[in-house]
Scaffold this active site. Sequence first.
Site: not given
Length: 545
Positions: A474-476
């Site tokens: 969850f690090h876009p």
Amino acid sequence: MADVLDFGSFDYIIAGGGTAGCVLANRLSADPDVSVLLLEAGGKDNWVWLHIPAGYLFCIGNPRTDWCFKTEAEAGLNGRSIHYARGKVLGGCSSINGMIAMRGQARDYDEWAAITGDSRWSWKEVLPVFKGSEDYWRGADEMHGSGGEWRVERQRLRWDLLDRFAEAAQQAGIPRSDDFNRGDNFGVGSFEVNQKGGIRWSAAKAFLRPALDRPNLKLAIEAAIDKVEIADGRVTGVRFTVKGEPARATSRIETVLAAGAIGSPAILQRSGIGPAEHLKKLGIPVVLDAPDVGANLQDHLQLRMIYKVDGVLTLNKRAGSLFGKAMMGLEYALFRKGPLTMAPSQLGVFAKSSAEMETADLEYHVQPLSLEKFGDPLHGFPAFTASVCDLRPASRGWTRITAADHRENPAIAPCYLSDPADRAKAAKALALTRRIVAQPALAPYHPQEYKPGPSFQTEEELARAAGDIGTTIFHPVGTCRMGGKDDATAVTDAEMRVRGVSGLRVIDASVMPTLTSGNTNTPTVMIAERGAALMRADRRAALRG
């Protein structure tokens, strides 16, 4: 045609009430001479599981608090599509994420300074910005701040299993670290978290709530942005819906997109700023052909290795009975301690995939639990998970809208493991995990590899296994990337102004030109702090001029 509700005119409009939007709303409205409108497409952050740290298990994958996006099926994931969580609530992802307080490495920001040609993005220049927001549990020193809004604390529980894993990592040659946020995070230690007294500390609590009583700040929730309005090359306001009803607002000074690495490029594309051929296919009039809007998507792919153990307590066992769950609830209610205070990961390891690496290029999130995926129940056997990710992947993906209607989800293709270098590093990462687990410190617990399984041995087999067990952490970032003056393809300049139009900035994780070497929420706070300061400086200069 339905009447359009006129929200009025404001000096600044902020599209997105996530981490960046909450910081911006606080800092801009601190000037009583300006008016600020903050629009958040999600709802209030008033659900109990948004505040209990372990509540992320109930928030991720829940349409009440998560946009529940899905990625395109990808070859790097062996044809799989995966869940892509994004916060759908005030505070955005800071209200549902893993709460890990992580800046990244000094080299990350020095690289941004080189890419943008602006030394203000260097580690030396951003460190005071990080410190200015921070309220660090140890107090202030040369690397940390005290008294800021962004609370950073120690975790409030420990596990024998994780202590032994830390010993094993040291036996494998990784040094001990008691602070991952001093510019070089190489080492093994406990993650520090954005909590306050055992309760999640989101950007909404830290930055937005203290500002909501200001008369010059207006907040609208369930306000989904359709597009920005543009006249003669200048953004003049936004079109949006409030609980489904059409509305508009105008901005006198600037409009800011703070909707994140998926939301901000989608708003630009719906506004006619993006890849021209794609927009034409959707019937959207092209205002500015900007092919890189939505491109350059980068994310950390975590490879979740699971090991069965015996002779040691894991959460699988502790939460596996009604009595165990009751005791966990009582411990939290009375003392704000125990498993309900858990971040998804308690132990961190920053390692090097090879001796040639100057800084750590792998990050581990180690958990005393196991499950198939978020939203699934814990396994019925005792186990731990050692998730490892490539901190600086070479693969680049994209996101594009699928319709002019903002209610339609965008297409998201991170293109994980599409670069051969990433596949080779994935194989090295899995091999390193096996080497750590094989150290004497863990031997008393007889670890047995459950996923991906010992049958995967060669580099090619391990790369294929990575595609089977890999999922987003969850690090876009990067989809509205900053660039230097001569970089015509960059979406934004070094001050986060959108190229080709005036009166519009993007201030969120999407402007990162490259992914930070760690979790991305605290860097987003810093970006918003820097953006607000730039906006206020521009206004002062205009008043003087």
